[in-house]
Write an enzyme that holds these catalytic residues in place. Structure first.
Site, PDB file in Angstrom:
ATOM      1  N   TYR A 154      -8.097  52.676  49.642  1.00 15.18           N
ATOM      2  CA  TYR A 154      -7.031  52.374  48.665  1.00 15.18           C
ATOM      3  C   TYR A 154      -7.522  51.566  47.456  1.00 15.18           C
ATOM      4  O   TYR A 154      -8.679  51.197  47.392  1.00 15.18           O
ATOM      5  CB  TYR A 154      -5.803  51.761  49.317  1.00 15.18           C
ATOM      6  CG  TYR A 154      -5.950  50.444  50.056  1.00 15.18           C
ATOM      7  CD1 TYR A 154      -7.076  49.658  49.988  1.00 15.18           C
ATOM      8  CD2 TYR A 154      -4.884  49.989  50.837  1.00 15.18           C
ATOM      9  CE1 TYR A 154      -7.147  48.460  50.674  1.00 15.18           C
ATOM     10  CE2 TYR A 154      -4.952  48.783  51.526  1.00 15.18           C
ATOM     11  CZ  TYR A 154      -6.091  48.029  51.439  1.00 15.18           C
ATOM     12  OH  TYR A 154      -6.156  46.859  52.111  1.00 15.18           O
ATOM     13  N   GLU A 155      -6.614  51.372  46.528  1.00 13.88           N
ATOM     14  CA  GLU A 155      -6.936  50.722  45.239  1.00 13.88           C
ATOM     15  C   GLU A 155      -8.053  51.473  44.522  1.00 13.88           C
ATOM     16  O   GLU A 155      -8.922  50.883  43.885  1.00 13.88           O
ATOM     17  CB  GLU A 155      -7.330  49.251  45.430  1.00 13.88           C
ATOM     18  CG  GLU A 155      -6.323  48.383  46.163  1.00 13.88           C
ATOM     19  CD  GLU A 155      -4.951  48.337  45.513  1.00 13.88           C
ATOM     20  OE1 GLU A 155      -4.817  48.791  44.358  1.00 13.88           O
ATOM     21  OE2 GLU A 155      -4.011  47.855  46.166  1.00 13.88           O
TER      22      GLU A 155
END
Lengths: 618, 252
Positions: free
Chosen positions: A443-444
């Site tokens: 993620y990110e």
């Protein structure tokens, strides 16, 4: 069952002995940042990590967040812990006093966050996202928006989220379908409609209100990145400073995940009844620009997970390996009735332990150094100095995110391996750390995206000024007094690795100029790892030179002969400081000799010009 | 209402400690200190009473400047100021500590003087009792509940005694020593940790306090490390176990 442990000596060593945080005090902004005070704060953070967050870590994993009658119910104990955490003021540690924070250096915030994350990463999603969302409103909000939201989020009274992803728009955020329609007669306000997925802490009962930061396209705006705007969309509309009418946001489902069971990953539906209002933040069409600011912070925060979790896995593995008795010493194998020993006596186990330790310490050094660059940029005397620090932080951001999360996950795998079969079952909790750590590489912005950001943007931008500045710092060390010191072998190895990294960057530049982008990008992940290895080895070796000096002073004061390994080993068992310094030197040596050689191997891979992955027909 | 709390530091109970070569004490190189847990209960109770009765909490501790860290931790929890009596804390025994605290009491004249029931390093359990004796004050040791009346004149204290609980009423001023079950100490809040550094720690020495009798009443002869645990034995049957318990361990 088990207790919480953290290497407080290494955290303090990074802050006070290596980064010399006390020096920031000469700047008015940080005049109150006494090392003594920061040390007291770290003690307090450790106590809360151990006594408030860790006791509910396992239950958070086992029970998990649940969706009951359309509402998210967090695991037992999370609400009480959130109250203690918020009332203690942790969210405001490095926040500007103007917004109700304490204005301490960002690196101190990271150090406390590392402890909390290691103790209970699931719990940390709500405060972590609140911190990020609050930061965006504080930076881009109008006076009204700030007055409405910021202080309530700093105190933790209200939580925050980031709503980016939609089913068809993950990495490709501008493909989103969410819409915003101006509300007549109320400038800045829009009717919001759309579906968002993978929203961490998207719903919960920990706070009276949840402030979503939401990306959508204003009706009629162009497709693509330029048409994306950011909105503040509270779960309950704010009326007279309080949470009022429901804002038509429903939780459709909770994701079932590999790990992070105690973190509520929500599918949210906004405006099902055409009654969801949002407040434009940061100007129409500026959504991605604003969000990027937050993403940079979030990427550093992911780095915290890539440090805190393996660091704790190491502490667990270390204790287990001292207790678990299996087999006799390899050197005693042929002896009849040889003594059974704890597994920490076995060379292969020692290798695994030191590897996990070296990776965790390198990650920590990288993470804190990046934050320290940010703090220094805040107090820089002029633009040139400010740029010097920001160039380093910008190039380090994808490295901190991806290197720490990849290597940190692998280190958790290795820590679990130390436990043998007992690592694979739940009893010791190391399997939870491994499951929880995996998400950090995804993620990110996936680690693939980070590698492309590094190679495609950061390395090339400004004629390569970021890379030059960063490697300039490394070179200063390689050519400084350390090359004559006790770690000269490691310094030479670092020099060769740095040169290899530079050559690969150069060859990629030439290839790209010829119009071949695919080949360098196929190696982008490898390039990022090379860069991370160089930075890790640079920081660990610099730290080791400081530790070696301190160790030598202590040993000579105590009359211990450092060359007598048996005498030294006996002494180190009883002197925790000396053991720590000695351990720092071993971590640096291990890293430079057992991990850093990967850099030259990867450089050789690039040189092959092997295009099989591009040519293959799958 | 003014409440004085004696606040002592102890070596981190989780740390591995080692004796000095001459066995005269513990080797304090690279050991870490924490507040004595019973003192934390004492402080928590004082803070709760002060909140309810609009009072002031003052810490008192005896030792060198290196105990300021522990004192600051107490100030961060909510005490208003502190007094440190300058003395080498390794040369204190319970009696001298009690004389010091009694002298500080005379300076401060609090309504309640709280102690932990004992410190977990030397486990003497004497200080509160001695102070009450030297000052001629009523005392309630091992408190598990403390209620102060609305006028701030009487403390009703439940004590943990052998075989049950005893509830007594004391006329203030009085000495109360805290047991673990008295309360759950709070966590310090970040803004309060920041403020603690700016709170006053007044330093006094034995002359300031007119303490004449500074002689130690206890002489430390030597310290021994606990003997290492013996390896266990596996028994083949319940009969063998019973036999060993009866004849070797003489436990039956």
């Amino acid at each position: 069952m088990s207790e919480f442990y953290a290497d407080m000596r290494d955290i303090r060593f990074n802050l006070f002995d290596f980064l010399k945080l006390g020096d920031l005090k000469k700047h008015e902004r940080f005049a109150h940042a006494d090392p003594e005070l920061i040390s007291d704060i770290l003690d307090m953070a450790f106590q809360q990590a151990a006594e408030v967050l860790y006791p509910i870590n396992e239950i958070g994993d086992r029970v998990g967040a649940k969706l009951v009658d359309g509402k998210v119910v967090m695991p037992p104990g999370f609400k009480e812990a959130y109250k203690t955490y918020s009332e203690s003021g942790w969210t405001g540690l490095s926040v500007d006093p103007e917004h109700g924070g304490q204005g301490l250096p960002f690196v101190c915030h990271l150090a406390t966050q590392e402890l909390f994350t290691a103790a209970n990463v699931n719990f940390m999603f709500t405060p972590g996202l609140t911190h990020g969302a609050m930061g965006l409103i504080a930076e881009f909000g109008t006076a009204d928006q700030k007055a409405t939201y910021v202080e309530k989020m700093v105190t933790g009274e209200w939580a925050g989220t980031m709503c980016l992803t939609e089913p068809q728009a993950g990495t490709a955020v501008p493909d989103l379908k969410s819409t915003a329609t101006p509300i007549e007669g109320r400038e800045g306000f829009y009717k919001i409609k759309g579906q968002k997925i993978f929203i961490s802490s998207g719903d919960h009962e920990l706070t009276d209100n949840i402030i979503h930061l939401y990306l959508a396209r204003v009706e009629g705006d162009p497709p693509g990145a330029k048409g994306v705007s950011l909105f503040v969309v509270p779960k309950y509309r704010v009326e007279g400073g309080k949470a009022g009418a429901f804002n038509d946001i429903s939780t459709v489902a909770l994701e079932e995940k590999l790990g992070l069971h105690g973190s509520a990953t929500c599918q949210l539906s906004f405006g099902d009844n055409d009654d969801c209002e949002g407040w434009l933040l940061g100007g129409q069409g500026n959504g991605l620009k604003c969000m990027f600011k937050m993403m940079n912070e979030a990427r550093i925060a992911v780095g915290i997970q890539g440090v805190g979790l393996p660091a704790f896995a190491y502490e667990k593995a270390l204790r287990y390996s001292k207790e678990r008795v299996q087999g006799s010493r390899v050197s005693d194998m042929k002896k009849k009735d040889a003594d059974r020993v704890a597994i920490i006596e076995h060379p292969d186990v020692r290798r695994m332990l030191l590897r996990v330790k070296a990776i965790s310490q390198a990650g920590r050094a990288m993470l804190y150094y990046g934050a320290y660059c940010f703090d220094n940029h805040l107090v820089a005397a002029d633009e040139k100095e400010s740029a010097h620090w920001m160039h380093q932080l910008e190039i380090l951001t994808p490295i901190i995110k991806a290197w720490c999360s990849d290597e940190g996950f692998n280190a958790c795998v290795e820590a679990l391996q130390v436990f043998g079969g007992y690592g694979y079952i739940k009893e010791y909790g190391v399997e939870q750390l491994l499951r929880d750590a995996k998400i950090a590489s995804i993620y990110e912005g996936t680690n693939g995206i980070q590698a492309m950001d590094l190679l495609g943007r950061k390395v090339a931008r400004g004629g390569g000024v970021m890379m030059r500045t960063m490697l300039g710092e490394v070179t200063k060390f390689i050519e400084g007094p350390a090359k004559e010191g006790p770690l000269q072998g490691e310094v030479v190895a670092l020099g060769k690795a740095t040169a290899a990294l530079g050559q690969v960057a150069m060859s990629f530049g030439q290839t790209m100029m010829k119009g071949d982008v695919d080949y360098p990008m196929m190696h982008a992940t490898g390039f990022l790892q090379m860069f991370g290895d160089v930075i890790g080895s640079w920081l660990l070796t610099s730290q080791a030179t400081i530790a070696q000096t301190k160790l030598d002073e202590r040993l000579s004061a105590k009359g211990i002969d450092a060359n007598d390994q048996a005498e030294l080993t006996t002494y180190l068992q009883d002197d925790a400081d000396a053991r720590f310094w000695h351990g720092k030197v071993q971590s640096a040596r291990f890293f430079a000799n057992q991990i850093l050689p990967r850099v030259r191997a990867r450089a050789a891979q690039v040189k092959t010009e092997d295009r099989s992955a591009l040519n293959v027909v799958f | 209402m003014k409440i004085l709390v004696a606040f002592k530091r102890v070596i981190d109970p989780d740390a591995r400690i080692k004796l000095t070569a001459d066995r005269s004490g513990v080797d304090t190189d690279s050991v870490e200190y924490k507040a004595n847990p019973f003192c934390e209960n004492a402080l928590e109770e004082a803070l709760q009473i002060a909140e309810e009765h609009d009072g002031e909490v003052v810490l008192v501790s005896a030792g060198g400047p290196d105990i300021d860290k522990t004192i600051r931790a107490g100030l961060a929890l909510g005490a208003e100021r502190a007094i440190r009596v300058e003395i080498e804390d390794t040369v204190l025994d319970s009696d001298l500590a009690a004389r010091v605290f009694a002298a500080v009491y005379k300076e401060e004249e609090p309504d309640i003087f709280f102690f932990g029931k004992q410190a977990i390093d030397s486990d003497n359990n004497q200080c509160g009792q001695l102070v009450a004796e030297y000052l001629g004050l009523p005392q309630a040791c091992f408190a598990s509940e403390v209620v102060i009346d609305d006028d701030g004149e009487v403390a009703t204290v439940t004590r943990e005694v052998d075989g049950g609980l005893e509830t007594i009423a004391l006329t203030l001023p009085a000495v109360i020593t805290a047991d673990l079950r008295l309360n759950t100490p709070r966590f310090a809040k970040l803004p309060d940790i920041m403020k603690a550094g700016r709170k006053t720690i007044d330093v006094m020495d034995l002359d300031d306090l007119d303490i004449e009798d500074t002689a130690l009443k206890i002489e430390l002869v030597s310290l021994e490390e606990p003997s290492a645990r013996q390896a266990g034995v596996k028994v083949g049957s319940i009969d063998e176990l019973v036999d060993k318990l009866k004849n070797e361990a003489r436990a039956l």
